[in-house]
Design a protein around this motif. Structure first.
Motif, PDB file in Angstrom:
ATOM      1  N   THR A  98      27.970  28.855  22.901  1.00 40.28           N
ATOM      2  CA  THR A  98      28.781  28.901  23.822  1.00 40.28           C
ATOM      3  C   THR A  98      29.497  30.427  24.210  1.00 40.28           C
ATOM      4  OG1 THR A  98      30.961  27.641  24.396  1.00 40.28           O
ATOM      5  CG2 THR A  98      30.753  28.715  22.315  1.00 40.28           C
ATOM      6  N   ASP A 109      37.480  29.161  25.149  1.00 41.98           N
ATOM      7  CA  ASP A 109      36.063  28.653  25.508  1.00 41.98           C
ATOM      8  C   ASP A 109      35.749  28.345  26.804  1.00 41.98           C
ATOM      9  OD1 ASP A 109      36.013  29.068  22.628  1.00 41.98           O
ATOM     10  OD2 ASP A 109      35.532  27.015  22.189  1.00 41.98           O
ATOM     11  N   ALA A 112      29.626  25.005  26.323  1.00 41.37           N
ATOM     12  CA  ALA A 112      28.369  25.322  25.762  1.00 41.37           C
ATOM     13  C   ALA A 112      27.258  25.732  27.013  1.00 41.37           C
ATOM     14  CB  ALA A 112      27.961  24.128  24.924  1.00 41.37           C
ATOM     15  N   ALA A 118      28.556  19.505  25.433  1.00 46.00           N
ATOM     16  CA  ALA A 118      29.267  20.732  26.108  1.00 46.00           C
ATOM     17  C   ALA A 118      30.815  20.413  26.393  1.00 46.00           C
ATOM     18  CB  ALA A 118      28.793  21.073  27.498  1.00 46.00           C
TER      19      ALA A 118
END
Length: 240
Positions: A98, A109, A112, A118
């Motif tokens: 990621t 984040d 991914a 994801a």
């Protein structure tokens, strides 16, 4: 000014002796931070490392990482060097597949990369919206075959796709579905190697973990294999 304002790279001064020391220090720092790759971001104890290995130091770090919580730790020439992250720094988290970006609120984040699960968005309390594409190759035998992967409880399913990866024997065709709805994702599907089906539905919410069932038509399965792929959205509740 003795260093650059953003990455804190040391600058060579006029008439400086041993200019190579300053230059090499700047190159080493740039090598660690440019196209940044964290091998892991959850470790509190320094691992065995080789030159070029870089980690994000987790909270409550120990050993050579003591007092460096949140720092970028880069290993070279037998020693750890620590760098402070700067706003906008982009890092690839290798063990998670990621990307993360450093913001005023810390590392965030950004989903991914072509992974089976994801996270496409996340709230401050840890709630997530996940898009999932999960697959398994099922070896066929008997009247029916169930996947070991399941449609998770509370998932919203868009479809289940299939590919016959090894020619099916013993059956004239097969259905793809679930118990009680055997052709929910497709009926009378091809047994020849390479046959495919995109079994789109609703979408529909599921309220229990549910395996996919492949059902033989015109006889039981005596051989063959089918790749089964689940396509679904999964909400994750807040963590706090």
């Amino acid at each position: 000014m003795s260093t650059t304002p953003r990455l804190n790279l040391p600058l060579i001064a006029a008439s400086q002796a041993q200019k190579e020391v300053t230059h090499n220090e700047a190159l080493a720092r740039l090598d660690a931070l440019a196209h940044l790759v964290f091998l892991d971001r959850d470790l509190t104890t320094p691992p065995a490392a080789t030159d070029g290995d870089t980690y994000l130091v987790a909270p409550s770090a120990t050993g050579d990482w003591t007092g460096q919580d949140g720092a970028i730790a880069s290993f070279a020439d037998g020693f750890w060097t620590f760098h402070a992250p700067v706003t906008g720094l982009l890092a690839f988290i290798a063990d998670e597949g990621t990307l993360a970006v450093f913001t005023a609120a810390g590392w965030r984040d950004y989903g991914a990369l072509l992974s089976q699960v994801a996270t496409v968005s996340q709230s401050p309390s840890g709630a997530e919206s996940r898009m999932c594409t999960v697959e398994e190759e099922v070896t066929l035998s008997g009247a029916t075959a169930l996947t070991s992967i399941v449609i998770p409880d509370r998932a919203i399913v868009f479809g289940v796709s299939t590919r016959t990866t090894t020619a099916i024997t013993g059956a004239a065709s097969y259905d793809c579905g679930i118990a009680g709805e055997v052709s929910k994702f497709g009926g009378s599907l091809g047994i020849a190697a390479g046959a495919t089906n995109a079994g789109v539905i609703g979408p529909q919410a599921f309220y229990a973990d549910t395996p996919v069932q492949l059902t033989a038509n015109g006889g039981a399965f005596t051989g063959g294999a089918v790749k089964v792929v689940l396509h679904y959205f999964l909400p994750v509740v807040p963590g706090s």
